[in-house]
Write a protein that holds these residues in place. Structure first.
Motif, short mmCIF file in Angstrom:
data_model
loop_
_atom_site.label_atom_id
_atom_site.label_comp_id
_atom_site.label_asym_id
_atom_site.label_seq_id
_atom_site.Cartn_x
_atom_site.Cartn_y
_atom_site.Cartn_z
N GLU A 178 -13.36 -38.44 -71.91
CA GLU A 178 -13.65 -37.89 -73.23
C GLU A 178 -14.46 -36.59 -73.16
N SER A 220 -11.18 -35.25 -79.76
CA SER A 220 -11.29 -36.62 -80.29
C SER A 220 -10.39 -37.61 -79.56
N ASP A 221 -9.33 -37.13 -78.93
CA ASP A 221 -8.41 -38.04 -78.24
C ASP A 221 -8.46 -37.91 -76.72
N GLY A 223 -10.45 -39.20 -74.46
CA GLY A 223 -10.59 -40.48 -73.78
C GLY A 223 -9.27 -41.23 -73.70
N GLU A 224 -8.52 -41.21 -74.79
CA GLU A 224 -7.22 -41.88 -74.82
C GLU A 224 -6.24 -41.19 -73.89
N ILE A 225 -6.26 -39.86 -73.86
CA ILE A 225 -5.39 -39.12 -72.94
C ILE A 225 -5.70 -39.50 -71.50
N SER A 227 -6.95 -42.26 -70.43
CA SER A 227 -6.54 -43.64 -70.14
C SER A 227 -5.05 -43.74 -69.84
N ARG A 228 -4.27 -42.75 -70.27
CA ARG A 228 -2.83 -42.77 -70.04
C ARG A 228 -2.41 -42.04 -68.76
N GLN A 259 1.34 -34.98 -73.12
CA GLN A 259 0.93 -35.93 -74.16
C GLN A 259 0.68 -35.23 -75.49
N TYR A 263 2.66 -36.58 -79.02
CA TYR A 263 2.13 -37.32 -80.16
C TYR A 263 1.32 -36.46 -81.12
#
Length: 268
Positions: A178, A220-221, A223-225, A227-228, A259, A263
């Motif tokens: 993140e 904001s994303d 951390g999610e990026i 994780s992928r 990514q 999305y």
């Protein structure tokens, strides 16, 4: 009575142990390494960690840290948090008295103890951007950080592009993706481009506000990026009870770009 080991001796041993662990993880000797770190709870002085990183890199290696100063702005989340609860007059006075960015004197308190340590070390180089400067130590620092125009926070005209070209590695030392600022470079590479916005900050003299436009950066994303990301891209270990992750900037930026181009466009 046995003689107790000195604090200096303990520090030297801990520095050597961390340098060895970083080398075993895959930090390249002679390479370029961008580090994001949290030292809270480690009991390690930032100078110890800085020296361990430099030891792992060797004399030909270059250490880079983000030395961002979002406080030097009235368009940042940091500024909004600072003036929250102030009256109109108090907020106006606060804005009028904000000091200008000076790469040789302005701290970067939100970036953590290691970043503060690196930029303030004798011989360090720091780029000139009033909000997203980078700082470095090592033989390539000046070349990598030499030019950083306001209109490119972390894009093609910034040092981030030169780190990418230099095949830099990224080390997340007890922090997650993140805070991986290289993902911002991926934002500049996505198509269609993210929208632009106006930024303002203080430079040169107190009260000298400048305005410029650049991409609307969005972490904001991140951390999610992260994780992928495919696990094969990551070398992982642990230090001081938290994760340490090493990766190649080119690999993770390329994957993040893919990514985001998918999305984020779908959500637009």
């Amino acid at each position: 009575m046995a003689e107790q080991p000195s604090a200096v001796g303990n520090d030297a041993a801990r520095r050597e142990e961390l340098a060895h662990r970083l080398g075993s993880l895959g930090v390249r000797r002679g390479g370029v390494l961008m580090v994001h770190a949290s030292l809270s709870g480690t009991g390690a002085a930032p100078e110890l960690v800085r020296d361990a990183l430099l030891a792992a890199l060797g004399p030909e290696g270059t250490l880079i840290v983000p030395a961002f100063t979002p406080e030097n702005s009235d368009t940042s989340r940091a500024y909004r948090e600072a003036v929250a609860g102030m009256g109109v007059a108090e907020a106006a006075t606060y804005r009028e008295t904000m000091p200008p960015f000076d790469p040789d004197a302005t701290g970067c308190p939100t970036m953590g103890a290691l970043a503060e340590c690196v930029w303030s070390t004798h011989g360090a180089v720091r780029s000139a951007h009033p909000q997203t400067s980078l700082a470095g130590l090592g033989p390539r620092a000046r070349q990598l950080l030499r030019w950083h125009p306001r209109r490119s926070h972390l894009g093609r005209l910034s040092p981030m592009r030169r780190l990418y070209a230099a095949d830099a590695q990224i080390l997340l030392l007890r922090v997650g993706f993140e805070v991986c600022s290289a993902f911002h470079y991926a934002e500049y590479l996505t198509r269609p481009r993210p929208p632009r916005r106006t930024y303002r900050c203080v430079v040169g003299d107190k009260g000298n506000w400048v305005e410029y436009r650049d991409l609307t950066l969005d972490d904001s994303d991140f951390g999610e990026i992260g994780s992928r990301l495919p696990r094969r891209m990551l070398a992982e270990a642990e230090w001081a009870s938290r994760a340490v992750v090493l990766c190649a900037m080119r690999d993770v930026v390329g994957h993040a770009k893919g990514q985001m181009s998918g999305y984020r466009r779908a959500l637009a």
